[in-house]
Scaffold this motif. Structure first.
Motif, PDB file in Angstrom:
ATOM      1  N   THR A   1       0.846  -1.195   0.000  1.00 29.37           N
ATOM      2  CA  THR A   1       0.000   0.000   0.000  1.00 29.37           C
ATOM      3  C   THR A   1       0.880   1.244   0.000  1.00 29.37           C
ATOM      4  O   THR A   1       1.809   1.356   0.807  1.00 29.37           O
ATOM      5  N   TYR A   2       0.566   2.160  -0.928  1.00 25.98           N
ATOM      6  CA  TYR A   2       1.237   3.456  -0.978  1.00 25.98           C
ATOM      7  C   TYR A   2       0.171   4.536  -1.084  1.00 25.98           C
ATOM      8  O   TYR A   2      -0.586   4.581  -2.065  1.00 25.98           O
ATOM      9  N   LYS A   3       0.069   5.358  -0.054  1.00 23.67           N
ATOM     10  CA  LYS A   3      -0.966   6.388   0.029  1.00 23.67           C
ATOM     11  C   LYS A   3      -2.331   5.736  -0.146  1.00 23.67           C
ATOM     12  O   LYS A   3      -2.711   4.870   0.629  1.00 23.67           O
ATOM     13  N   ASP A   4      -3.116   6.119  -1.185  1.00 21.20           N
ATOM     14  CA  ASP A   4      -4.463   5.566  -1.355  1.00 21.20           C
ATOM     15  C   ASP A   4      -4.516   4.507  -2.445  1.00 21.20           C
ATOM     16  O   ASP A   4      -5.552   4.269  -3.042  1.00 21.20           O
ATOM     17  N   LYS A   5      -3.366   3.850  -2.690  1.00 25.37           N
ATOM     18  CA  LYS A   5      -3.309   2.850  -3.761  1.00 25.37           C
ATOM     19  C   LYS A   5      -2.614   1.575  -3.290  1.00 25.37           C
ATOM     20  O   LYS A   5      -1.737   1.612  -2.429  1.00 25.37           O
ATOM     21  N   MET A   6      -3.042   0.467  -3.888  1.00 24.52           N
ATOM     22  CA  MET A   6      -2.334  -0.794  -3.746  1.00 24.52           C
ATOM     23  C   MET A   6      -1.504  -0.985  -5.004  1.00 24.52           C
ATOM     24  O   MET A   6      -1.998  -0.783  -6.115  1.00 24.52           O
ATOM     25  N   ILE A   7      -0.243  -1.357  -4.839  1.00 23.75           N
ATOM     26  CA  ILE A   7       0.649  -1.584  -5.977  1.00 23.75           C
ATOM     27  C   ILE A   7       1.012  -3.054  -6.013  1.00 23.75           C
ATOM     28  O   ILE A   7       1.487  -3.609  -5.014  1.00 23.75           O
ATOM     29  N   ILE A   8       0.768  -3.718  -7.145  1.00 26.43           N
ATOM     30  CA  ILE A   8       1.120  -5.135  -7.279  1.00 26.43           C
ATOM     31  C   ILE A   8       2.215  -5.290  -8.328  1.00 26.43           C
ATOM     32  O   ILE A   8       2.295  -4.515  -9.287  1.00 26.43           O
ATOM     33  N   PHE A   9       3.040  -6.304  -8.120  1.00 26.59           N
ATOM     34  CA  PHE A   9       4.132  -6.577  -9.053  1.00 26.59           C
ATOM     35  C   PHE A   9       4.305  -8.076  -9.250  1.00 26.59           C
ATOM     36  O   PHE A   9       4.284  -8.854  -8.303  1.00 26.59           O
ATOM     37  N   GLY A  10       4.509  -8.474 -10.523  1.00 24.33           N
ATOM     38  CA  GLY A  10       4.964  -9.813 -10.876  1.00 24.33           C
ATOM     39  C   GLY A  10       3.972 -10.917 -10.590  1.00 24.33           C
ATOM     40  O   GLY A  10       2.762 -10.713 -10.530  1.00 24.33           O
ATOM     41  N   GLY A  11       4.509 -12.137 -10.406  1.00 23.43           N
ATOM     42  CA  GLY A  11       3.687 -13.318 -10.184  1.00 23.43           C
ATOM     43  C   GLY A  11       3.816 -14.325 -11.308  1.00 23.43           C
ATOM     44  O   GLY A  11       4.639 -14.182 -12.223  1.00 23.43           O
ATOM     45  N   TRP A  12       2.977 -15.326 -11.248  1.00 19.99           N
ATOM     46  CA  TRP A  12       2.963 -16.449 -12.218  1.00 19.99           C
ATOM     47  C   TRP A  12       1.545 -16.599 -12.732  1.00 19.99           C
ATOM     48  O   TRP A  12       0.601 -16.711 -11.952  1.00 19.99           O
ATOM     49  N   ASN A  13       1.380 -16.575 -14.056  1.00 21.94           N
ATOM     50  CA  ASN A  13       0.033 -16.643 -14.642  1.00 21.94           C
ATOM     51  C   ASN A  13      -0.328 -18.026 -15.149  1.00 21.94           C
ATOM     52  O   ASN A  13      -1.345 -18.194 -15.835  1.00 21.94           O
ATOM     53  N   GLY A  14       0.500 -19.024 -14.836  1.00 19.41           N
ATOM     54  CA  GLY A  14       0.246 -20.382 -15.303  1.00 19.41           C
ATOM     55  C   GLY A  14       1.033 -20.724 -16.543  1.00 19.41           C
ATOM     56  O   GLY A  14       1.144 -21.888 -16.915  1.00 19.41           O
ATOM     57  N   HIS A  15       1.595 -19.689 -17.184  1.00 21.45           N
ATOM     58  CA  HIS A  15       2.371 -19.911 -18.409  1.00 21.45           C
ATOM     59  C   HIS A  15       3.708 -19.183 -18.360  1.00 21.45           C
ATOM     60  O   HIS A  15       4.710 -19.671 -18.839  1.00 21.45           O
TER      61      HIS A  15
END
Length: 738
Positions: A180-194
């Motif tokens: 969480t940064y100020k009034d936002k959630m920031i997401i990065f990366g991960g695995w999409n199954g492929h």
């Protein structure tokens, strides 16, 4: 100026927890709290705390019934209460969607109960939880068969879950990070199954809208990494990629500048690892446990207090300098540093990690075989010193990137000069060129062909040798360097050169070109699973005008076509999108510093940006432009992934079995072939049935219009052809022989 930070290994004192992965961890600035995970023998539901002042670990004996043993649970702390949601026992075991609260003041567990009629998120692991004000938000995860991209909010005061409906969410994933940064959630990366991902998104807690961030610099795709927020930066550490390469890098993402910087860190650095956890206490980022080939229970910290370097427009060429309309794509000319390549045409460009390599082409004096590199992180060009068997000077060669190398095929010296069909490899790590001597029958000499990479093979299509234009397709398998001719099945494109070809999922898409008489505007699809060509005739929207020596990139399920030249030598600087799923063309409205009308340039897609390099607009150029791409399809990220393997999904399969992976891959390809052939068969069946009733085969010709569209029953019931409205004078019944 890059600043150096210092890693410190923290000595383990007190109650030492077992080495583990899949644990969860939060901090209340006095203590770090650690729960659960797996030690390789069993799942855990123990809880420990680390005293920041005394640096002493203590195993907690809590009151109340704890959660069942699990890994992959996630936690968030609000007002001295740690909330734990979800997790799993093992890959084919139990997944959870229960919610537990742990009171840090009296060390008491409580299970939050819901009624059967209450809404509760589905079971999952490897999701994320983030708090904002007095609420916390759940995003994505995995339940053993399905990856998610939903977002849910929990209200601790009301003890209620609620799903948030959003438009254009990120694609499904797990093993990502969120802060969480100020009034936002920031997401990065991960695995999409492929694939492992390196995209960055924000979710506004106030407007409930997603936004994909435009960024400069580079960070390798990864999942099961860690991330913390400090100041106006997100710091990312470790993780693993699709090839199971683990990382030990520390990367800063400056939120204000949307810029990645790989940080230099000294001291006792953590080993390359994944499935660890991180948290912030005061100015320090703590890394605990994880997997580096063995499960760990070590602790590291690094002081992040140094000010982050500020990027100006010279070091961050994509920085937003003014507001623009949301539906307007904005071009920007990059003002780079360093010595770039001479202005030229007919060069080839490839992208490897955060660098763009440009080879060969023709400048105002001669053909070239020099190699230049643009570093996106430093915004600087440099000439690459090379060794080995350097290709002869040429124009019109085509290159593809694979791993840390790129491959170069064909080209020519001039129209009445020498044409090539040689194949070279350049290793970016060693700086050495190698001429490859392949088995099988190589494509004939040619230039202005296309080269694409699919499943560790290079596919060469079309081209020109000074006399003949081609429409053959050949592949070179990189595991044994063998050329193979592909069967000519389906509706094959006309011979051509100066066309474009890109790969999306399991197909190659070919657009435009020059057939020797006309510039073309046709679009073809080649299926790698069935080896069949299809012409995509029935498309929506307005096609780009006929052209060749244009450029094309693929991004999020769409083709983007820029520039080129037509038969009358009219050059273009328009941008068009073709949405593959909807089969729809659209003209893109662009603004900003629009590139001049040009041809014989190159284009690359990196993250959500399209780069244009050089070309001819009346004179040769060596400029560099970038544009952030947006897709018309708001549901693009909810499409089903075309995964060929789930072998890397969970920690139990770190090592994997090569034979099993290959069998899984072959099984997937066979299923894809069956699916595609069934779909085509259904189309053929529908094509042969009456266009009026749709139930009986077409078996009549209507005279005098000669339309062949109806069965005998429908034809006899009509007075006028429902296609052309002409009177039906006579009906001729047709028969097929068996």
């Amino acid at each position: 100026m890059e600043l150096s930070r210092h890693w410190e290994k923290v000595e383990l004192i007190g109650d030492i927890f077992a080495a583990r992965t899949g644990h969860t961890m939060v901090s209340d600035n006095s203590f770090i709290w650690l729960f659960g995970g797996t030690d390789g023998v069993t799942r855990k539901n123990d809880i420990f705390r680390f005293d920041i002042v005394s640096e002493l670990w203590q195993g907690i004996i809590p009151e109340g019934p704890p959660p069942s043993p699990r890994s992959g649970s996630q936690a968030v702390i609000i007002d001295n209460i740690i909330y734990f949601f979800g997790g799993y026992t093992k890959k084919n075991g139990d997944y959870f969607n229960d919610l537990y609260a742990f009171n840090t003041l009296n060390s008491e567990w409580s299970c939050i109960q819901f009624q059967p009629s209450d809404y509760v998120p589905s079971k999952r692991t490897d999701h994320t939880l983030c708090s904002y004000k007095s609420l916390f938000y759940l995003f994505a995860g995995y339940n053993g068969s399905t990856r998610f991209n939903d977002i849910q909010v929990y209200n601790p005061e009301e003890k209620t879950w609620k799903e948030i409906n959003t438009n254009n969410p990120p694609e499904t994933r797990f093993g990502h990070t969120a802060v969480t940064y100020k009034d936002k959630m920031i997401i990065f990366g991960g695995w999409n199954g492929h694939n492992t991902l390196n995209d960055m998104w924000t979710f506004s807690y106030t407007t409930k809208q997603w936004n994909k961030l435009l960024s400069t610099g580079y960070v390798y795709p990864r999942y099961r990494h860690s991330a913390v927020i400090y100041g106006s930066s997100m710091f990312i550490f470790g993780g693993v990629n699709k090839e199971q390469l683990r990382f030990d890098d520390l990367v800063e993402f400056n939120i204000h500048e949307s810029h990645y910087t790989k940080l230099t860190a000294q001291g006792a650095c953590p080993s390359a690892r994944t499935f660890h956890k991180a948290c912030m206490v005061d100015n320090c980022m703590y890394i605990v446990g994880g997997f580096d080939g063995l499960r760990k229970n070590d602790v590291y910290r690094i002081n992040l207090q140094e000010d982050s370097p500020e990027d100006d427009l010279e070091t961050n060429p994509l920085a937003v300098t003014k507001d623009v309309e949301e539906d307007l794509l904005c071009w920007k000319e990059i003002k780079f540093t360093g010595k770039t390549y001479s202005a030229r045409t007919g060069h080839t460009s490839v992208q490897i990690a955060c660098k763009i390599y440009v080879f060969g082409g023709t400048d105002e004096t001669t053909r070239r075989n020099d190699l230049h590199c643009y570093d996106m992180m430093s915004n600087c060009w440099s000439q690459v010193e090379t060794q080995g068997m350097v290709p002869t000077p040429r124009s019109g060669a085509k290159g593809v990137a694979c791993g840390n190398s790129f491959y170069l095929f064909g080209g020519y010296t001039r129209k009445d000069g020498v044409y090539y069909n040689d194949l070279y490899r350049f290793d970016t790590a060693s700086g050495v060129w190698t001429k490859l001597f392949c088995t099988g029958e190589a494509p004939s000499i040619r230039t202005d062909h296309t080269a694409v990479l699919y499943e560790n093979a290079i596919y060469i299509f079309g081209g020109y040798d000074g006399k003949t234009r081609f429409n053959d397709l050949k592949a070179c398998k990189l595991e044994n360097f063998e050329w193979v001719a592909l069967p000519e099945v389906g509706v094959q494109p006309l011979p051509r050169f100066g066309h474009t070809a890109v790969v999306y999922n399991h197909s190659m898409y070919v657009f435009g070109g020059w057939d020797g008489h006309e510039t073309l505007e046709d679009l073809y699809q080649y299926s790698f699973t069935t080896n069949i060509w299809y012409e995509l005739r029935r498309t929506l929207g307005i096609k780009p005008s006929p052209r060749y020596r244009h450029s094309c990139v693929v991004f999020n399920g769409s083709l983007f076509i820029f520039g080129g030249v037509d038969k009358s030598q009219k050059r273009f600087n328009d941008l068009h999108e073709f949405n593959i799923q909807h089969k729809e063309w659209s003209f893109k409205n662009t603004g900003g510093e629009i590139p001049s009308q040009r041809t014989f340039h190159t284009a690359l897609a990196h993250e959500n940006c399209m780069f244009i390099l050089g070309g001819f607009d009346g004179k040769r150029q060596n400029d560099l432009y970038v544009i952030k791409l947006l897709c018309e399809d708001s549901d693009i990220f909810s499409r089903t992934s075309s995964s060929i393997s789930s072998l890397y999904d969970l920690e139990d399969n770190y090592s994997g079995d090569a034979v099993c992976q290959e069998l899984t891959k072959q099984n997937f390809i066979l299923k894809q072939q069956e699916k595609e052939l069934r779909k085509r068969l259904e189309v053929e069946k529908k094509r042969n049935f009456c266009k009026s009733c749709g139930e009986k085969p077409i078996n009549t010709v209507l005279l005098e219009c000669a339309h062949f569209v109806l069965c005998e029953s429908c034809a006899k019931s009509l007075k006028n052809c429902f296609i052309c409205k002409k009177d039906i004078v006579k009906i001729v019944v047709t028969y097929t022989s068996l």
